[in-house]
Design a protein around this motif. Structure first.
Motif, PDB file in Angstrom:
ATOM      1  N   UNK A 161      43.206  26.407 -27.780  1.00 29.87           N
ATOM      2  CA  UNK A 161      44.311  26.820 -27.229  1.00 29.87           C
ATOM      3  C   UNK A 161      43.847  25.277 -26.525  1.00 29.87           C
ATOM      4  N   UNK A 162      42.539  24.526 -26.351  1.00 38.35           N
ATOM      5  CA  UNK A 162      43.121  23.350 -26.074  1.00 38.35           C
ATOM      6  C   UNK A 162      43.886  22.636 -27.209  1.00 38.35           C
ATOM      7  N   UNK A 163      42.710  22.590 -28.171  1.00 43.64           N
ATOM      8  CA  UNK A 163      43.975  21.315 -29.367  1.00 43.64           C
ATOM      9  C   UNK A 163      45.084  22.059 -28.759  1.00 43.64           C
ATOM     10  N   UNK A 164      44.977  23.102 -29.008  1.00 41.75           N
ATOM     11  CA  UNK A 164      46.947  23.533 -28.997  1.00 41.75           C
ATOM     12  C   UNK A 164      47.992  22.522 -27.667  1.00 41.75           C
ATOM     13  N   UNK A 165      47.125  22.602 -26.618  1.00 39.62           N
ATOM     14  CA  UNK A 165      47.671  22.326 -25.492  1.00 39.62           C
ATOM     15  C   UNK A 165      47.708  20.919 -25.719  1.00 39.62           C
ATOM     16  N   UNK A 166      46.687  19.875 -26.290  1.00 41.42           N
ATOM     17  CA  UNK A 166      46.690  18.583 -26.440  1.00 41.42           C
ATOM     18  C   UNK A 166      47.838  17.740 -27.634  1.00 41.42           C
ATOM     19  N   UNK A 167      47.518  19.220 -28.824  1.00 44.95           N
ATOM     20  CA  UNK A 167      48.741  18.498 -29.646  1.00 44.95           C
ATOM     21  C   UNK A 167      50.624  18.650 -29.097  1.00 44.95           C
TER      22      UNK A 167
ATOM     23  N   UNK B  76      55.299  15.948 -26.927  1.00 40.90           N
ATOM     24  CA  UNK B  76      55.525  16.371 -26.459  1.00 40.90           C
ATOM     25  C   UNK B  76      56.293  14.807 -25.736  1.00 40.90           C
ATOM     26  N   UNK B  77      55.197  14.048 -25.426  1.00 40.75           N
ATOM     27  CA  UNK B  77      54.704  12.534 -25.090  1.00 40.75           C
ATOM     28  C   UNK B  77      56.029  11.859 -25.954  1.00 40.75           C
ATOM     29  N   UNK B  78      55.495  11.512 -27.155  1.00 46.85           N
ATOM     30  CA  UNK B  78      56.253  11.148 -28.835  1.00 46.85           C
ATOM     31  C   UNK B  78      57.743  11.199 -28.807  1.00 46.85           C
ATOM     32  N   UNK B  79      58.419  12.663 -27.743  1.00 49.45           N
ATOM     33  CA  UNK B  79      59.734  12.658 -28.199  1.00 49.45           C
ATOM     34  C   UNK B  79      60.036  12.070 -27.176  1.00 49.45           C
ATOM     35  N   UNK B  80      59.253  12.012 -25.231  1.00 47.04           N
ATOM     36  CA  UNK B  80      59.689  11.712 -24.336  1.00 47.04           C
ATOM     37  C   UNK B  80      59.540   9.565 -24.405  1.00 47.04           C
ATOM     38  N   UNK B  81      59.291   9.582 -25.917  1.00 50.04           N
ATOM     39  CA  UNK B  81      59.344   7.942 -26.174  1.00 50.04           C
ATOM     40  C   UNK B  81      60.782   7.673 -26.882  1.00 50.04           C
ATOM     41  N   UNK B  82      60.884   8.423 -27.529  1.00 55.09           N
ATOM     42  CA  UNK B  82      61.699   8.266 -28.454  1.00 55.09           C
ATOM     43  C   UNK B  82      62.561   8.739 -28.442  1.00 55.09           C
ATOM     44  N   UNK B  83      63.989   9.880 -27.506  1.00 51.95           N
ATOM     45  CA  UNK B  83      63.799   9.989 -27.285  1.00 51.95           C
ATOM     46  C   UNK B  83      65.292   9.477 -26.222  1.00 51.95           C
TER      47      UNK B  83
END
Lengths: 223, 91
Positions: free
Chosen positions: A6-12, A17-24
Motif C-alpha cells: 500500500x505504501x509503495x502504491x501511494x508513493x507511486x 500525480x505531482x508529475x501530471x500537475x507539473x506538466x499539464x
C-alpha cells in the motif's frame, strides 16, 4: 507485506500525480503588470525546471530569461474554485522546443510582446501555463499563451486536460487488455506445459521408486 | 537537432506500439476463430481441420483492411503534434 504494498502504491500514485500537475496546462486569471528580462545562472538543482535555450539558439551556462509579472486571482482546488483575493505571480516565458514538455512552443518573443502590450492596459487576461512557482529555488511556471478576457469571472473549460485524462484511461484499459491477452495466450500455456512436464517427471520418479522398493521388498522375509 | 531527435525517438516508440498492437489484434482474431470453430464442432477432435480453419481465417484477416488501420498509430500522433504546434504558436 500488505502495508508495504500500500505504501509503495501511494508513493507511486503521488509521484505520478505531482508529475501530471507539473506538466499539464493550467489557466490563471491575471492582470499583467510588467514584463522583464533577467540574467539567470542555473544551479544543478533548478536547471531541470527550466527549458533549453530558444530553439535555434545555442545552449550556454548562462542566459537571459523572459519573465511576466502579474497579479493573479487566487483559487482553491487547482483553479476550480475562484476567490476574490489576488496574489503576485511571476511566470517565465521560454521556448519548450521540440522535445519536453511537448508544448512545441517557439514563440516566446511573440508571447513577450503580447504580454507587454496587455501590461500597458488595465484588462484581465487568462494565462495558460505549466509548472510551479518555487520561491526558495527560483523556479517559475512557464507561460504558454495569453488571452484577453472581459471580466475576471471567466469560466475556463480545460478541454485539453479533459481529453488527456479520457485518453489516459482508454490507454491504460487497452494496455491492460493487451497484457491479459498476452498472458492468457502466451505465458499460461507455457506454464501449463511446464507443469505437465514436471508432473510427468515426478510420476516417473515415483514409479521408479516403486520398482526399487518392490525389488527391495523381494529380499524381505516373507511371513 | 531537437526536431531530428523527436522524429527518431517518436518513430522508434510508435513502431514498438505498432508491433504490440498488431500482435494483439491478430491474437484476438485467432482466439475468436478458435472459439467459433469449437462452438460449431462440439466434441470434435479433428485438430488438423481446426488448424486449417484458423489459418484460413488469419490469412483472410491479413489480407483485409483492418490490419492496415493500425497504421493510424503513426498518423494520429503526427497530426496531434502538428495541431499543437499550430495552436501554440499562433496568436
Amino acid at each position: 507485506m500488505h502495508r508495504l504494498k500500500i505504501t509503495f502504491r501511494v508513493i507511486a500514485f503521488t509521484v505520478f500525480g505531482l508529475f501530471l500537475h507539473y506538466v499539464l496546462p493550467q489557466h490563471d486569471v491575471v492582470k499583467i503588470t510588467s514584463t522583464e528580462i533577467i540574467r539567470t545562472d542555473f544551479s544543478g538543482f533548478n536547471r531541470i525546471f527550466y527549458a533549453q535555450a530558444d530553439s535555434g539558439a545555442v545552449e550556454q551556462p548562462t542566459r537571459d530569461l523572459r519573465l511576466i509579472n502579474t497579479d493573479k486571482k487566487k483559487t482553491f482546488l487547482l483553479g476550480f474554485m475562484p476567490r476574490d483575493k489576488t496574489e503576485v505571480m511571476v511566470y517565465r516565458n521560454e521556448d519548450t522546443g521540440w522535445i519536453w514538455p511537448p508544448y512545441f512552443k517557439f514563440d516566446s518573443s511573440d508571447l513577450q510582446a503580447e504580454s507587454a502590450s496587455v501590461a500597458r492596459g488595465d484588462s484581465w487576461a487568462v494565462i495558460t501555463h505549466y509548472g510551479w512557482r518555487v520561491r526558495w529555488a527560483s523556479i517559475y511556471p512557464n507561460a504558454i499563451a495569453v488571452k484577453l478576457v472581459d471580466s475576471p469571472d471567466v469560466r475556463v473549460i480545460p478541454w485539453f486536460n479533459i481529453f488527456f485524462f479520457g485518453f489516459l484511461i482508454v490507454g491504460i484499459a487497452f494496455l491492460r487488455a493487451m497484457w491479459m491477452q498476452f498472458r492468457e495466450r502466451s505465458i499460461d500455456p507455457l506454464i501449463d506445459s511446464a507443469e505437465d512436464r514436471f508432473d510427468e517427471a515426478s510420476a516417473d520418479i515415483a514409479e521408479q521408486k516403486g520398482r526399487v522398493t518392490r525389488w527391495l521388498g523381494t529380499w524381505k522375509k516373507k511371513s | 537537432m531537437g526536431f531530428v531527435r523527436l522524429v527518431v525517438f517518436g518513430f522508434v516508440g510508435l513502431s514498438i506500439l505498432y508491433l504490440c498492437i498488431s500482435v494483439y489484434s491478430r491474437s484476438v482474431r485467432r482466439e475468436k476463430l478458435e472459439k467459433a470453430w469449437d462452438e460449431e464442432n462440439v466434441g470434435s477432435d479433428d485438430l488438423a481441420a481446426r488448424n486449417a480453419y484458423v489459418e484460413k481465417g488469419i490469412a483472410a484477416y491479413n489480407n483485409s483492411f483492418r490490419p492496415k488501420l493500425i497504421g493510424l498509430v503513426y498518423v494520429i500522433p503526427t497530426v496531434i503534434v502538428m495541431v499543437i504546434v499550430y495552436t501554440t504558436n499562433t496568436n
